[in-house]
Every structure is written in structure tokens, then in C-alpha cells.
Design a protein around this motif. Structure first.
Motif, PDB file in Angstrom:
ATOM      1  N   LEU A   7       0.834  -1.199   0.000  1.00  0.00           N
ATOM      2  CA  LEU A   7       0.000   0.000   0.000  1.00  0.00           C
ATOM      3  C   LEU A   7       0.869   1.249   0.000  1.00  0.00           C
ATOM      4  O   LEU A   7       1.933   1.286   0.631  1.00  0.00           O
ATOM      5  N   LEU A   8       0.397   2.283  -0.668  1.00  0.00           N
ATOM      6  CA  LEU A   8       1.000   3.608  -0.559  1.00  0.00           C
ATOM      7  C   LEU A   8       0.695   4.155   0.833  1.00  0.00           C
ATOM      8  O   LEU A   8      -0.293   3.750   1.471  1.00  0.00           O
ATOM      9  N   LEU A   9       1.491   5.114   1.289  1.00  0.00           N
ATOM     10  CA  LEU A   9       1.194   5.723   2.591  1.00  0.00           C
ATOM     11  C   LEU A   9      -0.179   6.385   2.572  1.00  0.00           C
ATOM     12  O   LEU A   9      -0.896   6.369   3.574  1.00  0.00           O
ATOM     13  N   ALA A  13      -3.224   5.778   5.126  1.00  0.00           N
ATOM     14  CA  ALA A  13      -3.905   6.889   5.791  1.00  0.00           C
ATOM     15  C   ALA A  13      -5.415   6.774   5.616  1.00  0.00           C
ATOM     16  O   ALA A  13      -6.176   6.978   6.569  1.00  0.00           O
ATOM     17  N   ALA A  14      -5.844   6.425   4.417  1.00  0.00           N
ATOM     18  CA  ALA A  14      -7.277   6.264   4.164  1.00  0.00           C
ATOM     19  C   ALA A  14      -7.846   5.102   4.982  1.00  0.00           C
ATOM     20  O   ALA A  14      -8.939   5.221   5.554  1.00  0.00           O
ATOM     21  N   ARG A  40      13.586   6.874  -6.053  1.00  0.00           N
ATOM     22  CA  ARG A  40      13.166   8.026  -5.253  1.00  0.00           C
ATOM     23  C   ARG A  40      12.830   7.645  -3.822  1.00  0.00           C
ATOM     24  O   ARG A  40      12.422   8.489  -3.026  1.00  0.00           O
ATOM     25  N   GLY A  41      12.999   6.375  -3.487  1.00  0.00           N
ATOM     26  CA  GLY A  41      12.771   5.933  -2.115  1.00  0.00           C
ATOM     27  C   GLY A  41      11.344   6.098  -1.648  1.00  0.00           C
ATOM     28  O   GLY A  41      11.086   6.661  -0.592  1.00  0.00           O
ATOM     29  N   GLN A  42      10.412   5.600  -2.425  1.00  0.00           N
ATOM     30  CA  GLN A  42       9.008   5.703  -2.056  1.00  0.00           C
ATOM     31  C   GLN A  42       8.664   4.634  -1.024  1.00  0.00           C
ATOM     32  O   GLN A  42       9.102   3.489  -1.125  1.00  0.00           O
ATOM     33  N   TRP A  43       7.877   5.016  -0.044  1.00  0.00           N
ATOM     34  CA  TRP A  43       7.495   4.110   1.037  1.00  0.00           C
ATOM     35  C   TRP A  43       6.331   3.233   0.623  1.00  0.00           C
ATOM     36  O   TRP A  43       5.396   3.690  -0.031  1.00  0.00           O
ATOM     37  N   ARG A  44       6.382   1.971   1.048  1.00  0.00           N
ATOM     38  CA  ARG A  44       5.283   1.035   0.860  1.00  0.00           C
ATOM     39  C   ARG A  44       5.099   0.239   2.154  1.00  0.00           C
ATOM     40  O   ARG A  44       6.059  -0.135   2.811  1.00  0.00           O
ATOM     41  N   VAL A  45       3.830  -0.003   2.477  1.00  0.00           N
ATOM     42  CA  VAL A  45       3.484  -0.785   3.665  1.00  0.00           C
ATOM     43  C   VAL A  45       2.804  -2.057   3.194  1.00  0.00           C
ATOM     44  O   VAL A  45       1.818  -2.000   2.441  1.00  0.00           O
ATOM     45  N   GLU A  46       3.329  -3.185   3.625  1.00  0.00           N
ATOM     46  CA  GLU A  46       2.717  -4.456   3.268  1.00  0.00           C
ATOM     47  C   GLU A  46       1.392  -4.588   4.010  1.00  0.00           C
ATOM     48  O   GLU A  46       1.294  -4.269   5.200  1.00  0.00           O
ATOM     49  N   ARG A  47       0.375  -5.024   3.293  1.00  0.00           N
ATOM     50  CA  ARG A  47      -0.966  -5.128   3.875  1.00  0.00           C
ATOM     51  C   ARG A  47      -0.961  -5.957   5.167  1.00  0.00           C
ATOM     52  O   ARG A  47      -1.612  -5.597   6.148  1.00  0.00           O
ATOM     53  N   THR A  48      -0.182  -7.039   5.196  1.00  0.00           N
ATOM     54  CA  THR A  48      -0.136  -7.865   6.415  1.00  0.00           C
ATOM     55  C   THR A  48       0.472  -7.099   7.584  1.00  0.00           C
ATOM     56  O   THR A  48       0.049  -7.284   8.728  1.00  0.00           O
ATOM     57  N   LYS A  49       1.447  -6.224   7.309  1.00  0.00           N
ATOM     58  CA  LYS A  49       2.045  -5.410   8.381  1.00  0.00           C
ATOM     59  C   LYS A  49       1.030  -4.409   8.921  1.00  0.00           C
ATOM     60  O   LYS A  49       0.995  -4.139  10.127  1.00  0.00           O
ATOM     61  N   LEU A  50       0.206  -3.854   8.037  1.00  0.00           N
ATOM     62  CA  LEU A  50      -0.840  -2.941   8.490  1.00  0.00           C
ATOM     63  C   LEU A  50      -1.839  -3.684   9.369  1.00  0.00           C
ATOM     64  O   LEU A  50      -2.231  -3.181  10.435  1.00  0.00           O
TER      65      LEU A  50
END
Length: 76
Positions: A7-9, A13-14, A40-50
Motif C-alpha cells: 500500500l501507498l502511505l 492513511a485512508a 526516489r525511495g518511495q514508502w510502501r506498507v505491506e498489507r499484512t504489516k498494516l
């Protein structure tokens, strides 16, 4: 269509109904696990981590509620 693994940050947030900057702070503080990818070092969050983060927050909240019972004044 299957859900994305990452997921994007802004997506996080949503999901949490908070601001993008709050999610960025959670990631930068290490409270929410994420990875940086791309040039560009874009952040991603794995759905399982969320989902793990949300479960941890439920457990922390349950412990806080247990340790801080309502007073008589709060129940009125």
C-alpha cells in the motif's frame, strides 16, 4: 481483482482515517513497518504489516481500558 500486497502511505492513511503525515510519522518512528523502494525511495506498507499494526493497537487499547476503568463520573 485481488488486493495489492503493498500500500501507498496515502492508502494506509485512508484505511486508518488519519492524515498522510501521521502515517509518515508512524513509519519513520518505526511504529509501523514499511519498506523504501525505487530510485526516489518511495514508502510502501505491506498489507499484512498494516493488519498486524491494527491488531497490536486493539490489544494495547484493550489493556488500557482494563487498567483504566471508568469512574462513576464518566458513566453519567
Amino acid at each position: 481483482m485481488p488486493e495489492s500486497r503493498f500500500l501507498l502511505l496515502s492508502d494506509v492513511a485512508a484505511e486508518l482515517n488519519v492524515s498522510d503525515s501521521q502515517v509518515y510519522h508512524l513509519v519513520r518512528s518505526g511504529e509501523l513497518s514499511a519498506i523504501k523502494i525505487g530510485g526516489r525511495g518511495q514508502w510502501r506498507v505491506e498489507r499484512t504489516k498494516l493488519e498486524e499494526y491494527i491488531a497490536e493497537k486493539y490489544a494495547e487499547t484493550a489493556a488500557w481500558v482494563r487498567d483504566n476503568p471508568l469512574s462513576d463520573r464518566e458513566t453519567d
